[in-house]
Design an enzyme around this catalytic site. Sequence first.
Site, PDB file in Angstrom:
ATOM      1  N   LYS A 272      -9.277   6.365  -7.383  1.00  0.00           N
ATOM      2  CA  LYS A 272      -9.781   5.806  -5.980  1.00  0.00           C
ATOM      3  C   LYS A 272     -10.791   6.680  -5.572  1.00  0.00           C
ATOM      4  CE  LYS A 272      -4.798   4.880  -5.782  1.00  0.00           C
ATOM      5  NZ  LYS A 272      -4.756   3.463  -6.069  1.00  0.00           N
TER       6      LYS A 272
ATOM      7  N   TRP B  47       4.930   3.631  -2.544  1.00  0.00           N
ATOM      8  CA  TRP B  47       4.541   4.836  -3.504  1.00  0.00           C
ATOM      9  C   TRP B  47       5.459   5.959  -3.387  1.00  0.00           C
ATOM     10  CZ3 TRP B  47       2.783   3.512  -7.773  1.00  0.00           C
ATOM     11  CH2 TRP B  47       2.052   2.380  -7.852  1.00  0.00           C
TER      12      TRP B  47
ATOM     13  N   ASP C 132       1.613  13.236  -2.856  1.00  0.00           N
ATOM     14  CA  ASP C 132       0.648  12.455  -3.683  1.00  0.00           C
ATOM     15  C   ASP C 132      -0.551  12.153  -2.794  1.00  0.00           C
ATOM     16  OD1 ASP C 132      -0.167  10.361  -5.001  1.00  0.00           O
ATOM     17  OD2 ASP C 132       1.804   9.070  -5.024  1.00  0.00           O
TER      18      ASP C 132
HETATM   19  N1  PMP Z   1       0.804   6.659  -5.764  1.00  0.00           N
HETATM   20  C1  PMP Z   1      -0.218   6.090  -4.859  1.00  0.00           C
HETATM   21  C2  PMP Z   1      -0.533   6.743  -3.479  1.00  0.00           C
HETATM   22  C3  PMP Z   1      -1.124   5.253  -5.279  1.00  0.00           C
HETATM   23  O1  PMP Z   1      -1.851   4.523  -4.927  1.00  0.00           O
HETATM   24  C4  PMP Z   1      -1.046   4.848  -6.903  1.00  0.00           C
HETATM   25  C5  PMP Z   1      -1.658   3.799  -7.344  1.00  0.00           C
HETATM   26  N2  PMP Z   1      -2.041   2.809  -6.711  1.00  0.00           N
HETATM   27  C6  PMP Z   1      -0.039   5.441  -7.543  1.00  0.00           C
HETATM   28  C7  PMP Z   1       0.723   6.694  -7.040  1.00  0.00           C
HETATM   29  C8  PMP Z   1       0.096   5.386  -8.933  1.00  0.00           C
HETATM   30  O2  PMP Z   1      -0.900   5.636  -9.561  1.00  0.00           O
HETATM   31  P1  PMP Z   1      -1.076   5.420 -11.228  1.00  0.00           P
HETATM   32  O3  PMP Z   1      -1.431   4.147 -11.514  1.00  0.00           O
HETATM   33  O4  PMP Z   1      -2.358   6.424 -11.426  1.00  0.00           O
HETATM   34  O5  PMP Z   1       0.103   6.023 -12.019  1.00  0.00           O
END
Ligand code: PMP
Length: 361
Positions: free
Chosen positions: A197, A101, A173
Site C-alpha cells: 500500500k 483486519w 498492524d
Molecule cells: N492487515 C491490513 C490492515 C490490511 O489492509 C491487509 C491487506 N489489505 C492485510 C492485513 C493482509 O495483508 P496481506 O494480503 O499482505 O497478507
Amino acid sequence: MRPHNFSAGPAGLPEAVLERARAELLDFRGSGASVMELSHRGPVFMQLVEEIEARLRALMAVPDEYAVLFFQGGATLQFSTLVWNLIGDADGGDYVVTGLWSDKAQRVASALCEARVACSTQRPDGGFDRVPAPADIDIDPDAAWLHYCPNETVHGIEFPYVPDAGAVPLVADYSSSILSQPVDVSRFGVLYAGAQKNLGPAGITLVIVRRDLIRPPTPGTPAILSYAGQAGRDSMLNTPPTFAWYLLGLVLEWVEEQGGAEAMATRSQRKADTLYSAIDASNYYTNAVALDSRSRVNVTFDLAEPERVGAFVAAAESAGLLALKGHSAVGGLRASLYNAVSQQAVDDLVAFMTEFERTRG
Ligand code: PMP
C-alpha cells in the site's frame, strides 16, 4: 497521463519510482545484471539492503533498541508469526477488534492461543463504524501482547490515538497507514506492515521489533518465521524477494525526497479533508464512520442510490479514476489515498463526483 489509481492494495506506486526502476532494470549499479538477477548475499545487493534499512530507520526515527526485519507471506502470516514469537510462557494476547483486519488477526490467533478480545466495536448487525474510547480497552496485565490495527483498510476506520497498553507490548498492524504520518516507534513492541500500500509492491512485509522481545519462538515454529532467526541473518534465512525489496527502497527514497513522514502527514490530511468535505456537503454521498474515527487513507462512501454503485465505478474508470469499488465485505465505494495518490487525483475525483451527482452518470 496515467489514470489516477485509488486501489486499496496492491496500490499505485509513485510514477517516479516506476520510471527509475525501468531505467535501472537492465543494469543495476554497473553490475551488468538486473537487480533481480543478483545474488542476495552478493556485495551489490547487501549494500542495497544496508542503505534501505538506514533510510527506513531515518524516515521512521526507529530507535536502536528496535530491529528492522523483512518477511514474506504478507501481513496475514504475521498474525500467527507474532503469536509464536511473543507468547513465551503466557497463555496468549489481547485484541482490540475494530474492523475486518483486526478481527482476522484475532481469529487466526485464537486457533493458536488464548486470543482475548479486550474490546470490540462490532455492532449487533456485524458492521463497524468507530474506534473505542481509550478507557473501553480492557487489557489483561498478563497478556503477552495487545494487538490492534491503527487503520482498518476495509472499513475506513483509523485510530486518532495510540492505545496505552501499560507494560504489555503493543503490537500494531500498520499495513495501510505506515509512513503516512510520523509514528513514535518507542510506544510499540512490534509494528508490521505488508508493503503493497505505502511501501512498495506485494511480496515483502516490514516488521519492526523491540529487541528485548526477540527470543526463541515456540518449539516447532518454522525457522523462517522466527524473529530471532531472521534478526541474526539479515532477514535472509532463505532467498528473499529481492526485486520487491529493491522497489521498497526506491519508494523510501521517494518519500524522503518529498519531505518524509511529516510531509506525507500534511498531504494525507489535506487529501482526506478534500474528499470528506465533498461527501459531507452533498446529500448524494454519505460516509458512515464516526467523525473521530474516519480514516485519512481509506475513505469509504455510499451513494443515496446504492443500485448505481456499478454505474459510478464504470463511469469513474472511463474518466481515468481507477479502483473505487468498495471491499466486497462492506460494498459501496472506497477511495484509498495512500502516499502515491496526489492532491490532483483527489481534486479530479471530487469534480467527477459532483458531475455524477448532477447528471446521475
Ligand atoms: N492487515 C491490513 C490492515 C490490511 O489492509 C491487509 C491487506 N489489505 C492485510 C492485513 C493482509 O495483508 P496481506 O494480503 O499482505 O497478507
